[in-house]
Design an enzyme around this catalytic site. Sequence first.
Site, PDB file in Angstrom:
ATOM      1  N   MET A  87     -47.156  54.862  19.566  1.00  0.00           N
ATOM      2  CA  MET A  87     -48.605  54.690  19.508  1.00  0.00           C
ATOM      3  C   MET A  87     -49.000  53.765  18.354  1.00  0.00           C
ATOM      4  O   MET A  87     -49.920  52.967  18.483  1.00  0.00           O
ATOM      5  CB  MET A  87     -49.291  56.058  19.375  1.00  0.00           C
ATOM      6  CG  MET A  87     -50.772  56.021  19.668  1.00  0.00           C
ATOM      7  SD  MET A  87     -51.157  55.452  21.339  1.00  0.00           S
ATOM      8  CE  MET A  87     -51.284  56.990  22.233  1.00  0.00           C
ATOM      9  N   GLU A 142     -40.776  75.588   5.896  1.00  0.00           N
ATOM     10  CA  GLU A 142     -41.962  76.418   6.126  1.00  0.00           C
ATOM     11  C   GLU A 142     -42.942  75.808   7.129  1.00  0.00           C
ATOM     12  O   GLU A 142     -43.667  76.522   7.822  1.00  0.00           O
ATOM     13  CB  GLU A 142     -42.683  76.711   4.806  1.00  0.00           C
ATOM     14  CG  GLU A 142     -41.924  77.667   3.887  1.00  0.00           C
ATOM     15  CD  GLU A 142     -40.890  76.979   3.005  1.00  0.00           C
ATOM     16  OE1 GLU A 142     -40.593  75.788   3.221  1.00  0.00           O
ATOM     17  OE2 GLU A 142     -40.368  77.654   2.087  1.00  0.00           O
ATOM     18  N   LYS A 199     -46.174  89.068  -6.849  1.00  0.00           N
ATOM     19  CA  LYS A 199     -44.951  89.859  -6.721  1.00  0.00           C
ATOM     20  C   LYS A 199     -45.131  91.278  -7.266  1.00  0.00           C
ATOM     21  O   LYS A 199     -44.633  92.243  -6.683  1.00  0.00           O
ATOM     22  CB  LYS A 199     -43.808  89.151  -7.453  1.00  0.00           C
ATOM     23  CG  LYS A 199     -42.451  89.708  -7.051  1.00  0.00           C
ATOM     24  CD  LYS A 199     -41.320  88.842  -7.558  1.00  0.00           C
ATOM     25  CE  LYS A 199     -39.971  89.400  -7.107  1.00  0.00           C
ATOM     26  NZ  LYS A 199     -38.854  88.621  -7.642  1.00  0.00           N
ATOM     27  N   PHE A 237     -42.898  79.299 -12.977  1.00  0.00           N
ATOM     28  CA  PHE A 237     -41.977  78.726 -12.003  1.00  0.00           C
ATOM     29  C   PHE A 237     -42.429  79.061 -10.584  1.00  0.00           C
ATOM     30  O   PHE A 237     -42.746  80.209 -10.275  1.00  0.00           O
ATOM     31  CB  PHE A 237     -40.562  79.274 -12.248  1.00  0.00           C
ATOM     32  CG  PHE A 237     -39.574  78.773 -11.236  1.00  0.00           C
ATOM     33  CD1 PHE A 237     -39.262  77.418 -11.162  1.00  0.00           C
ATOM     34  CD2 PHE A 237     -38.976  79.638 -10.330  1.00  0.00           C
ATOM     35  CE1 PHE A 237     -38.372  76.944 -10.207  1.00  0.00           C
ATOM     36  CE2 PHE A 237     -38.081  79.168  -9.378  1.00  0.00           C
ATOM     37  CZ  PHE A 237     -37.774  77.817  -9.319  1.00  0.00           C
ATOM     38  N   GLN A 238     -42.459  78.073  -9.738  1.00  0.00           N
ATOM     39  CA  GLN A 238     -42.908  78.202  -8.338  1.00  0.00           C
ATOM     40  C   GLN A 238     -44.311  78.793  -8.236  1.00  0.00           C
ATOM     41  O   GLN A 238     -44.641  79.499  -7.285  1.00  0.00           O
ATOM     42  CB  GLN A 238     -41.900  78.997  -7.510  1.00  0.00           C
ATOM     43  CG  GLN A 238     -40.615  78.205  -7.292  1.00  0.00           C
ATOM     44  CD  GLN A 238     -39.720  78.747  -6.201  1.00  0.00           C
ATOM     45  OE1 GLN A 238     -39.711  79.943  -5.921  1.00  0.00           O
ATOM     46  NE2 GLN A 238     -38.951  77.872  -5.570  1.00  0.00           N
TER      47      GLN A 238
END
Lengths: 182, 587
Positions: free
Chosen positions: B482, B52, B164, B114-115
């Site tokens: 760096m 993502e 959802k 969940f999630q």
Amino acid sequence: MNKMEWGPAMPLDNPQQRVERHTISVLVDNEPGVLARVIGLFAGRGYNIDSLTVTEVSREAGASRITIVTTGSVDIIDQIKSQLGRLVPVHGVTDLTVKGDPIERELALVKVAGKGDKRVESLRLAEAFRAKVVDATVDHFVFEITGKVSKIDTFIGLMKPLGLVEIARTGVAAISRGPEGM
Amino acid sequence: MARAMTGAEIVLQALADQGVEHIFGYPGGAVLPIYDEIFKQNGIKHFLVRHEQGATHAAEGYARSSGKVGVVLVTSGPGATNAVTGLADALMDSIPLVCITGQVGTALIGSDAFQECDTVGITRPCTKHNYLVKDVNDLARILHEAFYVAQNGRPGPVVIDIPKDVQFAKGTYIGPNKVVHKTYRPQVKGSPQAIRDAVDLIAGAKKPIFYTGGGVINSGPAASKLLREFVDTTGFPITSTLMGLGAYPASSKQWLGMLGMHGTYEANMAMHDCDVMICVGARFDDRITGRLNAFSPNSKKIHIDIDPSSISKTVRADIPIIGDCGYVLEEMLRVWRSRAPQIDKKAIKAWWTSIEGWRSRDCLRYKMRDDVIMPQYAIQRLYELTKNRDTYITTEVGQHQMWAAQFYRFDEPNHWMTSGGLGTMGYGLPAAVGVQVAHPESLVIDIAGESSVMMTMQEMSTAAQYGLPIKIFILNNEYMGMVRQWQELLHGGRYSHSYAEALPDFVKLAEAYHCVGFRAEKPDELDDMIIEMINSPKPVLFDCRVSKLANCFPMIPSGEAHNNMLFGDELANEDIELAFSKGKALV
């Protein structure tokens, strides 16, 4: 706009700048999470909150008014106002302190327990401060007191030796003087 | 017309009505209804990323190179948390994104389902605004508002968290023209009085400089054009931040190069010594100002910015102008022309003489070698071989990014995509994916470091899937360059965990991703291979082996003043110690 005065190109982290106390009113759209946005802004950027109150002020417009008392240098106060102003659900930000000596009031509920002289003295002082008795038994009083922060501080200070049990304070509600709104 | 649709249909309809053609995303349980709608239509093309974070950077690259809003679609929980880095990056660099996240059903919110995660809570400080949609009848309004908020004022990322059940529920759709935001009205026109004051100040300047930033790019191509007109009309010098490169052509004589920590000597000296600074859409970041109480001590500062909180945040502006760069520049130019001011030609000439003196220091000079490729040389060759094409450059973060900014010369806005504010390693590869989607016919090159690019390497698979011929030009010195440079300069050369052992064979890795790999090890083979890379129709990983210990100079150590630069070619150890002794605690 006044004639421009050129100051030195000084940085803003000037330690000599005086710290001021400002009362800021923020009119916000009453959407979920708006208070978290304001508080998160103060926490995330390290600004002080001395007092913060919030309540819906217009159901039709869905607007809430947040009153924040904060301390900081003039530059920090300016930053705070700009940062508040750019939050998406904010209608407007007004620095009541800059507008001049705002009316500030706070309400406190003060529970005092004791017997004898101390009990009599607490009631006598409450009358002098125009505090109302809102609950009492033979062992205690609950006083309701309204006024400036300093008045409430003083009252609480006086109650300490007289059996102060606990305090609940609302925080400051403030409004500007004169006919104009924010 | 108001119509009843499911939440998922509303999402697709709103995206279509907002003119969205491409979205970057990754499916999961909580966004399946929306993915189902994507499946049923052909108008909007979805690009499946491999992580993502890649979706957010791709959307950033897409937005920055096209001027449109970048759109991201991810699922709840880890989908949303993985997107956080890209959101924070877009907030820091003012990139307009709309990120739609799935959420568990409203009945499950708060139950540690969940999630499930508190997406609006987590993203509140790293977005311009965010929403949790609890009622499907609010969904269309919120979607249109999100596009408005993302693009207007100072652009930024907006998250819309959609449970959802709201995606399944039926509600009413309203079109974008029916939505007026209740509160958000950024000021775009500057105060006419402030603009007149600014013109007076500029006209009387003896040592003026334009200091411009990403705000000019964000304002759109018209702002860059107006900036060019104004700068050319005045004949004054101009420098820019990292984010602003390309707004003014690097090929112009008036261009001093980038300023700041790794900016040019002439740009930083001119900033230090100027008497009038015209800041257009830049924000006085610490990488620009160095030590604040030594920053441009004798100048009056005009600051044009659309975000009032950027003004007098770290450096006090003498003439603040709140407004969109494009509007304000147009107005300034108009006032300037109507007044036709007499500038102090003699003073300006003397100012240019000083600047030419600093320029002759040739601060970017480096020692060329013929046994090993110098990273600066690699970018110079890349520039020479790509400058006559429509080339877009993205970068990762580190030495290679600064070398790219120093040695690749940008003449057009929106052709340079880099992570400036947040400094996100791993930005460049997915950003290149997004740029290539927006500009399928153009040459898109990610100037990368081998450490950064490993952070989002998986997006090569995305490039391969969609036939996006991005070119990943890796300056491979095997170090986090760096970090190693700072360890050399500030920490006694103790290279604590800045060397990556067991790096992959990038050529084989490219092949594993169905892409093409090249490796260049000697300066004399560079040109041919770059040309081969350009001509390859496939995505490319170019392993350019460069000098391992090269440092990026010039450099202003943290906490130092602009007139206290270090140069690569004349550095003794004592100088380094002295210069860095004060700024050790600074980043």
